[in-house]
Design a protein around this motif. Structure first.
Motif, PDB file in Angstrom:
ATOM      1  N   ASP A 209      -5.748 -17.245   1.485  1.00 45.09           N
ATOM      2  CA  ASP A 209      -4.794 -16.145   1.287  1.00 45.09           C
ATOM      3  C   ASP A 209      -4.087 -16.192  -0.073  1.00 45.09           C
ATOM      4  O   ASP A 209      -3.636 -15.164  -0.586  1.00 45.09           O
ATOM      5  CB  ASP A 209      -3.723 -16.175   2.389  1.00 45.09           C
ATOM      6  N   SER A 210      -3.983 -17.403  -0.653  1.00 49.62           N
ATOM      7  CA  SER A 210      -3.138 -17.564  -1.854  1.00 49.62           C
ATOM      8  C   SER A 210      -3.461 -16.572  -2.975  1.00 49.62           C
ATOM      9  O   SER A 210      -2.539 -15.987  -3.555  1.00 49.62           O
ATOM     10  CB  SER A 210      -3.240 -18.998  -2.390  1.00 49.62           C
ATOM     11  N   PRO A 211      -4.756 -16.347  -3.301  1.00 52.84           N
ATOM     12  CA  PRO A 211      -5.037 -15.423  -4.406  1.00 52.84           C
ATOM     13  C   PRO A 211      -5.150 -13.962  -3.957  1.00 52.84           C
ATOM     14  O   PRO A 211      -5.420 -13.100  -4.801  1.00 52.84           O
ATOM     15  CB  PRO A 211      -6.399 -15.918  -4.911  1.00 52.84           C
TER      16      PRO A 211
ATOM     17  N   GLY B  29      -5.563 -25.736  -3.426  1.00 49.23           N
ATOM     18  CA  GLY B  29      -6.922 -26.275  -3.338  1.00 49.23           C
ATOM     19  C   GLY B  29      -7.604 -25.766  -2.083  1.00 49.23           C
ATOM     20  O   GLY B  29      -8.763 -26.087  -1.830  1.00 49.23           O
ATOM     21  N   GLY B  30      -6.867 -24.998  -1.281  1.00 47.41           N
ATOM     22  CA  GLY B  30      -7.440 -24.423  -0.056  1.00 47.41           C
ATOM     23  C   GLY B  30      -7.355 -25.388   1.110  1.00 47.41           C
ATOM     24  O   GLY B  30      -6.372 -26.129   1.242  1.00 47.41           O
ATOM     25  N   THR B  31      -8.391 -25.398   1.937  1.00 47.33           N
ATOM     26  CA  THR B  31      -8.368 -26.256   3.132  1.00 47.33           C
ATOM     27  C   THR B  31      -9.458 -27.330   3.036  1.00 47.33           C
ATOM     28  O   THR B  31     -10.564 -27.069   2.548  1.00 47.33           O
ATOM     29  CB  THR B  31      -8.599 -25.416   4.404  1.00 47.33           C
TER      30      THR B  31
ATOM     31  N   GLY C 191     -17.090 -21.698  -1.522  1.00 50.83           N
ATOM     32  CA  GLY C 191     -17.046 -20.236  -1.593  1.00 50.83           C
ATOM     33  C   GLY C 191     -15.979 -19.617  -0.697  1.00 50.83           C
ATOM     34  O   GLY C 191     -15.645 -18.445  -0.842  1.00 50.83           O
ATOM     35  N   ARG C 192     -15.420 -20.425   0.215  1.00 47.84           N
ATOM     36  CA  ARG C 192     -14.342 -19.885   1.069  1.00 47.84           C
ATOM     37  C   ARG C 192     -13.109 -19.614   0.201  1.00 47.84           C
ATOM     38  O   ARG C 192     -12.724 -20.417  -0.660  1.00 47.84           O
ATOM     39  CB  ARG C 192     -13.995 -20.899   2.161  1.00 47.84           C
ATOM     40  N   VAL C 193     -12.503 -18.465   0.395  1.00 42.65           N
ATOM     41  CA  VAL C 193     -11.283 -18.134  -0.349  1.00 42.65           C
ATOM     42  C   VAL C 193     -10.161 -17.892   0.663  1.00 42.65           C
ATOM     43  O   VAL C 193     -10.365 -17.196   1.659  1.00 42.65           O
ATOM     44  CB  VAL C 193     -11.494 -16.872  -1.228  1.00 42.65           C
TER      45      VAL C 193
ATOM     46  N   HIS D 175      -4.626 -29.041   4.814  1.00 40.90           N
ATOM     47  CA  HIS D 175      -4.325 -28.064   3.750  1.00 40.90           C
ATOM     48  C   HIS D 175      -2.998 -28.304   3.045  1.00 40.90           C
ATOM     49  O   HIS D 175      -2.430 -29.390   3.154  1.00 40.90           O
ATOM     50  CB  HIS D 175      -4.418 -26.636   4.288  1.00 40.90           C
ATOM     51  N   GLY D 176      -2.507 -27.296   2.369  1.00 40.64           N
ATOM     52  CA  GLY D 176      -1.297 -27.384   1.538  1.00 40.64           C
ATOM     53  C   GLY D 176      -1.442 -26.365   0.413  1.00 40.64           C
ATOM     54  O   GLY D 176      -2.538 -25.844   0.197  1.00 40.64           O
ATOM     55  N   THR D 177      -0.362 -26.059  -0.232  1.00 38.17           N
ATOM     56  CA  THR D 177      -0.369 -25.062  -1.322  1.00 38.17           C
ATOM     57  C   THR D 177       0.914 -25.264  -2.099  1.00 38.17           C
ATOM     58  O   THR D 177       1.866 -25.875  -1.589  1.00 38.17           O
ATOM     59  CB  THR D 177      -0.404 -23.628  -0.722  1.00 38.17           C
TER      60      THR D 177
ATOM     61  N   THR E 157       2.283 -20.176   2.507  1.00 39.32           N
ATOM     62  CA  THR E 157       1.458 -21.375   2.706  1.00 39.32           C
ATOM     63  C   THR E 157       1.157 -21.514   4.190  1.00 39.32           C
ATOM     64  O   THR E 157       2.017 -21.245   5.023  1.00 39.32           O
ATOM     65  CB  THR E 157       2.180 -22.644   2.188  1.00 39.32           C
ATOM     66  N   GLY E 158      -0.062 -21.906   4.492  1.00 37.76           N
ATOM     67  CA  GLY E 158      -0.425 -22.060   5.902  1.00 37.76           C
ATOM     68  C   GLY E 158      -1.889 -21.732   6.111  1.00 37.76           C
ATOM     69  O   GLY E 158      -2.670 -21.710   5.155  1.00 37.76           O
ATOM     70  N   ASP E 159      -2.253 -21.469   7.364  1.00 41.08           N
ATOM     71  CA  ASP E 159      -3.654 -21.153   7.694  1.00 41.08           C
ATOM     72  C   ASP E 159      -4.041 -19.832   7.053  1.00 41.08           C
ATOM     73  O   ASP E 159      -3.720 -18.749   7.559  1.00 41.08           O
ATOM     74  CB  ASP E 159      -3.815 -21.040   9.215  1.00 41.08           C
ATOM     75  N   GLY E 160      -4.767 -19.938   5.935  1.00 39.54           N
ATOM     76  CA  GLY E 160      -5.048 -18.765   5.109  1.00 39.54           C
ATOM     77  C   GLY E 160      -5.685 -17.597   5.838  1.00 39.54           C
ATOM     78  O   GLY E 160      -5.339 -16.442   5.580  1.00 39.54           O
ATOM     79  N   GLU E 161      -6.592 -17.902   6.764  1.00 41.21           N
ATOM     80  CA  GLU E 161      -7.296 -16.817   7.450  1.00 41.21           C
ATOM     81  C   GLU E 161      -6.290 -15.939   8.214  1.00 41.21           C
ATOM     82  O   GLU E 161      -6.420 -14.712   8.236  1.00 41.21           O
ATOM     83  CB  GLU E 161      -8.350 -17.408   8.409  1.00 41.21           C
TER      84      GLU E 161
HETATM   85  N1  ASP Z   1      -2.926 -21.054   2.552  1.00 43.83           N
HETATM   86  C1  ASP Z   1      -3.816 -22.026   1.975  1.00 43.83           C
HETATM   87  C2  ASP Z   1      -5.221 -21.600   2.214  1.00 43.83           C
HETATM   88  O1  ASP Z   1      -5.533 -21.210   3.301  1.00 43.83           O
HETATM   89  C3  ASP Z   1      -3.613 -23.381   2.509  1.00 43.83           C
HETATM   90  C4  ASP Z   1      -2.189 -23.778   2.742  1.00 43.83           C
HETATM   91  O2  ASP Z   1      -1.283 -23.152   2.262  1.00 43.83           O
HETATM   92  O3  ASP Z   1      -1.933 -24.762   3.416  1.00 43.83           O
HETATM   93  O4  ASP Z   1      -6.033 -21.695   1.320  1.00 43.83           O
END
Ligand code: ASP
Length: 421
Positions: free
Chosen positions: A320-322, A308-310, A316-318, A287-289, A340-344
């Motif tokens: 935390d960013s939005p 771009g998510g994970t 369809g997975r969304v 991932h990354g953000t 930024t991180g594990d969105g769930e």
């Molecule tokens: N938080 C982002 C997500 O889960 C990914 C990320 O920041 O690394 O979509």
């Protein structure tokens, strides 16, 4: 002397007795003449003072001189007090306007600040080539410069964070826009959000497939749709109506992200026993953000986040960013946050709003609040980081991974870019 003097001034009482009358008699006469006036204690005090000055007993003339002197002291004391209060009230205003043009009355709101991130994760120095590190740093610096210029000339924090994020969205090194990771279906789906700390209005978009700069569509949703969040085809149709740039999915193809998808898929397969090979998957692959938070010269806060998510997420997975209050939040009375991180995990911990709430309801400092929310994420089992700024320009950039691409402009206008712990 002070209390006697003030008493004299405030009550203005007269001693009605013949010149030869002793003070003891005079005081009794006064008490009788003013039954609701001087208390016995105050009377005794005056009596004691007069007796110590006139052991033989004061005459009427002595009494008058005594009263005039006390009134004089009272006036001096009162004037000194009034002067001190006046100085206290005008002091800070003078300090604030020192050396400043008249049309800028408050130095406090003159400050501005900008912080950004390009994602947190396993970023090890030993695995980074000098050239690659230079490229990441250059990307962060370009984004900082873009936002900084806007803030410096008096532009808004909304404009600055949106522009800084657009720069990172156009840079293939970061997981947003051009560098977005792939879904399990080999497509790219992007999420973004922006929030205005002054009005608490926000705009968010999710699962976009053809928008070159998702952060700008988030802003359009905020300003023109009457909604907070739009996704997929509906959001893209709205973008088309307003002249936002759409691109073919091919635009988002990068070799590196494609290889990361293959690696993650292979690792999953090996876990399910189909192949015996062990794959080392880092957060970099997963991932990354990108995100930016800022305070402008008017003291307004804003936050922008785009991702771009994970890698290998289900279409369809969304993340935390939005999600307003999870990956993005801004409130002038507290702070602006981009995570930024594990969105769930970040959604479940309502990270961004929690930082604000700890400041608002618990009176925590920005740093304390940011760290304690990240600790909460870690307790749930999540990793990542966040950037935050308050209206005074204080910043916090905690993360619980080995690195986070990050940068800020310090109070002297110096650019700071860091990657590792
Ligand atoms: N938080 C982002 C997500 O889960 C990914 C990320 O920041 O690394 O979509």
């Amino acid at each position: 002397m002070g209390s006697a003097a003030l008493m004299c001034l405030m009550r203005g009482h007269r001693v009605a007795h013949p010149p030869s009358q002793s003070f003891g008699e005079a005081s009794r006469a006064t008490a009788a003449a003013h039954p609701a006036g001087i208390t016995p204690e105050a009377f005794d005090f005056q009596f004691w003072m007069l007796r110590s000055e006139f052991p033989g007993g004061p005459t009427q003339r002595d009494m008058n001189l005594f009263r005039i002197r006390n009134c004089f002291f009272a006036i001096v004391l009162f004037s000194a007090g009034a002067l001190a209060v006046a100085q206290e009230q005008t002091g800070p205003a003078k300090a604030v306007s020192k050396g400043k043009p008249d049309d800028q009355p408050n130095m406090e709101i003159e400050k501005f600040g900008l912080v950004l991130h390009g994602g947190a994760g396993t970023i090890e120095r030993s695995k980074m080539t000098p050239e690659r590190e230079r490229e990441y740093r250059a990307g962060l610096e370009r984004a900082l410069m873009t936002g900084y210029k806007i803030l410096k000339r008096g532009g808004s924090s909304l404009d600055a964070t949106e522009a800084a994020v657009r720069v990172l969205e156009d840079d293939p090194h970061f997981n947003a826009g051009k560098g977005a990771v792939f879904t399990s279906a080999g497509t790219n789906e992007m999420d973004a959000a922006i929030m205005d700390g002054k009005t608490l209005v926000a705009g968010a978009v999710a699962s976009l497939r053809h928008i070159k700069n998702p952060i700008s569509l988030a802003r359009l949703v905020m300003e023109k749709s009457g909604h907070v969040m739009m996704d997929g085809e509906g959001a893209e149709a709205f973008a088309r109506e307003h002249g936002i740039e759409l691109v073919d999915q091919k635009y988002f193809y990068t070799q590196e992200r494609w290889e990361a998808l293959e690696k993650v898929k292979a690792a999953e397969k090996s876990r399910t026993g189909a192949a015996g090979k062990a794959f080392i998957i880092t957060d970099q692959d997963r991932h990354g953000t990108v995100g930016a938070v800022a305070v402008d010269r008017n003291g307004n806060l804003a936050a922008s986040t785009s991702t771009g998510g994970t890698t290998n997420k289900r279409p369809g997975r969304v993340g935390d960013s939005p999600v307003i209050g999870a990956g993005t939040y801004a409130n002038n009375s507290t702070c602006a946050v981009s995570a930024t991180g594990d969105g769930e995990y970040f959604i479940r911990a309502t990270v961004a709003h929690d930082v604000s709430a700890l400041m608002e309801y618990r009176g925590m400092s920005l740093k304390e609040a940011a760290q304690s929310v990240l600790d909460k994420v870690a307790k749930l089992g999540g990793s990542g980081g966040l950037i935050a700024i308050d209206r005074h320009g204080n910043i916090a950039l905690p993360f619980n991974t080995s690195g986070m691409y990050r940068g800020y402009v310090d109070p002297n206008g110096k650019f700071v870019v860091e990657i590792y712990k």
